[in-house]
Design a protein around this motif. Sequence first.
Motif, PDB file in Angstrom:
ATOM      1  N   ILE A  11     -20.812   6.697  -2.430  1.00  0.00           N
ATOM      2  CA  ILE A  11     -19.130   5.869  -2.410  1.00  0.00           C
ATOM      3  C   ILE A  11     -18.761   7.062  -1.626  1.00  0.00           C
ATOM      4  CG2 ILE A  11     -17.694   5.137  -4.007  1.00  0.00           C
ATOM      5  CD1 ILE A  11     -19.384   4.453  -5.552  1.00  0.00           C
ATOM      6  N   LEU A  12     -18.620   8.730  -1.906  1.00  0.00           N
ATOM      7  CA  LEU A  12     -17.788   9.372  -1.202  1.00  0.00           C
ATOM      8  C   LEU A  12     -18.153   9.302   0.066  1.00  0.00           C
ATOM      9  CD1 LEU A  12     -17.728  12.072  -4.098  1.00  0.00           C
ATOM     10  CD2 LEU A  12     -15.348  10.736  -3.282  1.00  0.00           C
ATOM     11  N   GLN A  13     -19.285   9.797   0.818  1.00  0.00           N
ATOM     12  CA  GLN A  13     -19.669   9.842   1.590  1.00  0.00           C
ATOM     13  C   GLN A  13     -18.729   8.225   2.810  1.00  0.00           C
ATOM     14  OE1 GLN A  13     -23.831   9.884   2.032  1.00  0.00           O
ATOM     15  NE2 GLN A  13     -24.582  12.258   1.869  1.00  0.00           N
ATOM     16  N   GLU A  21     -13.666   1.193   3.861  1.00  0.00           N
ATOM     17  CA  GLU A  21     -12.742   1.723   2.319  1.00  0.00           C
ATOM     18  C   GLU A  21     -12.992   1.395   1.376  1.00  0.00           C
ATOM     19  OE1 GLU A  21      -9.056   3.422   3.498  1.00  0.00           O
ATOM     20  OE2 GLU A  21      -9.782   4.938   4.449  1.00  0.00           O
ATOM     21  N   ASP A  22     -12.678  -0.354   2.021  1.00  0.00           N
ATOM     22  CA  ASP A  22     -12.616  -1.567   1.288  1.00  0.00           C
ATOM     23  C   ASP A  22     -13.859  -1.588  -0.087  1.00  0.00           C
ATOM     24  OD1 ASP A  22     -10.116  -2.083   1.567  1.00  0.00           O
ATOM     25  OD2 ASP A  22     -10.316  -3.887   3.504  1.00  0.00           O
ATOM     26  N   GLN A  23     -15.420  -1.317   1.450  1.00  0.00           N
ATOM     27  CA  GLN A  23     -16.077  -1.424   0.017  1.00  0.00           C
ATOM     28  C   GLN A  23     -16.140  -0.423  -0.641  1.00  0.00           C
ATOM     29  OE1 GLN A  23     -19.633  -1.679   3.050  1.00  0.00           O
ATOM     30  NE2 GLN A  23     -20.982  -1.546   1.349  1.00  0.00           N
ATOM     31  N   ALA A  24     -15.782   0.644  -0.253  1.00  0.00           N
ATOM     32  CA  ALA A  24     -16.058   2.153  -0.929  1.00  0.00           C
ATOM     33  C   ALA A  24     -15.131   1.709  -2.474  1.00  0.00           C
ATOM     34  CB  ALA A  24     -15.347   2.747  -0.399  1.00  0.00           C
ATOM     35  N   PHE A  25     -14.342   1.246  -2.575  1.00  0.00           N
ATOM     36  CA  PHE A  25     -13.428   1.362  -3.585  1.00  0.00           C
ATOM     37  C   PHE A  25     -13.810  -0.292  -4.322  1.00  0.00           C
ATOM     38  CE2 PHE A  25      -8.662   2.947  -1.302  1.00  0.00           C
ATOM     39  CZ  PHE A  25      -9.236   3.176  -2.440  1.00  0.00           C
ATOM     40  N   GLU A  26     -14.995  -1.741  -3.414  1.00  0.00           N
ATOM     41  CA  GLU A  26     -15.351  -2.284  -4.513  1.00  0.00           C
ATOM     42  C   GLU A  26     -16.227  -1.395  -5.241  1.00  0.00           C
ATOM     43  OE1 GLU A  26     -17.719  -5.997  -3.113  1.00  0.00           O
ATOM     44  OE2 GLU A  26     -16.653  -6.099  -2.568  1.00  0.00           O
ATOM     45  N   ASP A  51     -18.893  19.058  -8.663  1.00  0.00           N
ATOM     46  CA  ASP A  51     -19.632  18.919  -8.056  1.00  0.00           C
ATOM     47  C   ASP A  51     -20.054  18.770  -6.960  1.00  0.00           C
ATOM     48  OD1 ASP A  51     -19.926  20.487 -10.882  1.00  0.00           O
ATOM     49  OD2 ASP A  51     -21.071  19.016 -11.435  1.00  0.00           O
ATOM     50  N   LEU A  52     -19.982  16.876  -6.747  1.00  0.00           N
ATOM     51  CA  LEU A  52     -20.663  16.600  -5.207  1.00  0.00           C
ATOM     52  C   LEU A  52     -19.761  17.252  -3.813  1.00  0.00           C
ATOM     53  CD1 LEU A  52     -21.586  13.407  -6.677  1.00  0.00           C
ATOM     54  CD2 LEU A  52     -22.888  14.628  -5.695  1.00  0.00           C
ATOM     55  N   LEU A  53     -18.278  17.825  -4.484  1.00  0.00           N
ATOM     56  CA  LEU A  53     -17.327  17.720  -3.391  1.00  0.00           C
ATOM     57  C   LEU A  53     -17.680  19.872  -2.708  1.00  0.00           C
ATOM     58  CD1 LEU A  53     -13.720  17.628  -4.553  1.00  0.00           C
ATOM     59  CD2 LEU A  53     -15.235  15.971  -2.945  1.00  0.00           C
ATOM     60  N   LYS A  66      -7.995  13.210  -0.053  1.00  0.00           N
ATOM     61  CA  LYS A  66      -8.834  12.016   0.424  1.00  0.00           C
ATOM     62  C   LYS A  66      -9.880  11.479  -0.682  1.00  0.00           C
ATOM     63  CE  LYS A  66     -10.210   9.325   3.789  1.00  0.00           C
ATOM     64  NZ  LYS A  66     -10.624   8.840   5.271  1.00  0.00           N
ATOM     65  N   SER A  67     -10.682  12.256  -0.887  1.00  0.00           N
ATOM     66  CA  SER A  67     -11.783  12.235  -2.347  1.00  0.00           C
ATOM     67  C   SER A  67     -11.094  11.363  -3.509  1.00  0.00           C
ATOM     68  CB  SER A  67     -12.760  13.412  -2.345  1.00  0.00           C
ATOM     69  OG  SER A  67     -11.980  14.263  -2.880  1.00  0.00           O
ATOM     70  N   LEU A  68     -10.141  12.170  -4.035  1.00  0.00           N
ATOM     71  CA  LEU A  68      -9.888  12.152  -4.815  1.00  0.00           C
ATOM     72  C   LEU A  68      -8.955  10.760  -5.558  1.00  0.00           C
ATOM     73  CD1 LEU A  68      -6.937  15.464  -6.242  1.00  0.00           C
ATOM     74  CD2 LEU A  68      -9.750  14.609  -6.657  1.00  0.00           C
ATOM     75  N   ASP A  69      -8.576  10.174  -3.735  1.00  0.00           N
ATOM     76  CA  ASP A  69      -8.797   7.858  -4.146  1.00  0.00           C
ATOM     77  C   ASP A  69      -9.758   7.839  -5.278  1.00  0.00           C
ATOM     78  OD1 ASP A  69      -6.352   8.714  -2.484  1.00  0.00           O
ATOM     79  OD2 ASP A  69      -7.284   8.179  -0.649  1.00  0.00           O
TER      80      ASP A  69
END
Length: 338
Positions: A11-13, A21-26, A51-53, A66-69
């Motif tokens: 999801i992060l990638q 971005e819509d698919q990531a939020f879904e 840890d992933l960052l 941006k990843s915080l979204d």
Amino acid sequence: MDELVNKYRDILQLYLYGNDEDQAFEQCHTFSEEVIEMDTSPEEIVSLHIDLLNDMHIEDGAMVKKSLDILHEVTISFGFTYRDYKSMMNKLKIHDNEMNVASSLQEEMLKTVIPTFETMEIGAISVPAGKVSGDYFNIIDHNDGMLSFAVADVIGKGIPAALAMSMIKFGMDSYGYSQLPSDSLKKLNRVVEKNVNQNMFVTMFYGLYDHNTNLLYYSSAGHEPGLLYRYETDEFEEIDAKGIVLGVKKHTRYEQKEIEIGNKDMIIVFTDGVTELRRHDDTFINFEEVKDMVREVRDYHPQDIVQYIYESLIRTQNPKKKDDLTLFILKNNKKPEN
């Protein structure tokens, strides 16, 4: 857990480096449902994100921001869950308070004074499985050598059952002083049929004991058969009469029978909390064991007998399969005339 870690990484990638971005939020929503089902805490998700960052070597401030979204979107579901939980707990607290009030009202309204006599002894115990009971017993001293008593069980639980019992007590107290059991059940049937929820029925054993003549008159509205313990022969007799439960039919008749009670004989009436008691191994109790308990303490006062039986039963009872339990015993102590 490894699978969830990989899903969050994907999801992060997708969000940071992909074009959808819509698919990531879904995917965040699906991921949130899965981690909540696994009882994962928000703190664990934050740790996973950090840890992933580090693992993905994301050090640029703009990318971290941006990843915080994604982290925010995932933890939103935790907020909903917590608010739903708080709302549910508040409702349970209100319900619990209402049940406490109902329990206090029921205890006060259904309070029955057990009279004392030279010619007989009475013992009774009624213990609810929860805060309010669907069981009930009542005793009416006619002050003329006659005594009415009833043991009832509402097919239903909670506050509606408590209200139904209160209504029945009012009906019995209103006209039970001058009625034979069959007539009393006929009138109580009308009370239940007219005023109680159609899905709620009541079983009742109703007795009238004349300790001048040692005769018991009795009727039943679909209740558990009572027992008569004969002291001289050490034997039990079943006492039962035909009749459907209260509240089913508008007009119905109840069979009435009579039987003579000898010296030291005992009338024993109870609800299915006794006969259908579940043991720790989930099997039903053998009712012959209850009879043996009566035999063991037959020379005791009935109040001591019902207390002994109750304490013996709860030691073997499965605490997860409790039911309301009521036990009533009347012993004839009138000495035979020479």
